[in-house]
Scaffold this motif. Structure first.
Motif: not given
Length: 261
Positions: A116-122, A144-154, A194-199, A215-218
């Protein structure tokens, strides 16, 4: 029309939105900055993350392995140690409607390591001049989706106080960000795939003084796989910036990635 990059030693300058922006790829957070307004980085590289791991400044002068000007694009390549042979190539360049693109490409030589790799752009917007500092910030996550939402808590986010994960937007995921910065508005676009999460981290005093992180990719990244993503920024003086953002977004979504990205 958007002017070309001008070399200034090891840095590059670009006239954009009525301001002079400087791109330095050998800094802790490479991206566009402007001295007169204190902006930046905009379309900047913040770091890399995976399950249980977060490495701010993994994409910086310390991990820079190459930089070149290729026509109107400034391309920088980073190779952070301890990340499974990860290579990140970032390219900044002019885009349609006097926008600026940041294109990111990743590859690795490892197998079953980068989960679940993210390259973080800001992009960071400062508080208005004279504002009273506010130590409390509010964060919300647009997944982006349910799996991406879980990344915040991993385990990749070190501190989750004041964080909220929004419901998945099925009708218009990751719609354009529009910020009023008188006398203009700043519009930022990204393809939702292209984005798993926008924070968004924002001061509770105003809409300025905030950071938008992507969080790009995910996705899991394995040897032989290449992933690509693109963001675009615009300055606009349109009377209805929200409507202008919709027009820009429609064009952006229908443009293919340049060959050779």
């Amino acid at each position: 029309m958007l002017r070309a990059w001008q070399a200034r030693g090891t840095d590059y300058e670009l006239e954009w939105g009525g301001r002079t922006w400087t791109l330095a790829v050998d800094t802790p957070s490479p991206g566009l900055r402007t001295a007169e307004a204190g902006w930046g980085p905009v379309l900047g590289l913040e770091g890399v993350a995976a399950i249980g791991r977060w490495a701010p400044h993994a994409l910086s002068g310390a991990t820079l392995v190459g930089c070149e000007r290729h026509f109107e694009r400034i391309e920088a390549t980073f190779a952070p140690l301890g990340w499974g042979g990860l290579t990140v190539r970032a390219a900044w360049g002019p885009a349609a409607d006097e926008g600026v693109d940041l294109e990111v490409q990743v590859s690795a030589i490892s197998v079953d390591e980068l989960k679940a790799l993210e390259v973080v752009v800001a992009s960071r917007v400062p508080e208005p001049p004279g504002s009273k500092p506010n130590p409390r910030w509010k964060h919300w996550v647009e997944p982006r989706d349910a799996r991406s939402a879980s990344l915040t808590y991993d385990g990749r986010e070190p501190d989750l106080r004041d964080w909220t994960t929004l419901p998945i937007a099925l009708d218009e995921p990751l719609a354009p960000r529009v910020l009023s910065v008188a006398p203009q508005s700043y519009v930022e676009l990204v393809h939702p795939h292209d984005v798993a999460r926008r924070i968004v981290a924002t001061s509770r005093l105003s809409q300025l003084g905030h950071t938008t992180r992507y969080g790009l990719f995910g996705h899991d990244l394995e040897k032989g796989v290449v992933l690509r993503a693109r963001l675009r920024g615009h300055w606009t003086s349109a009377e209805s910036p929200q409507e202008e953002a919709k027009r820009l977004y429609s064009r952006f979504l229908h443009e293919p990635l340049p060959l050779g990205t």
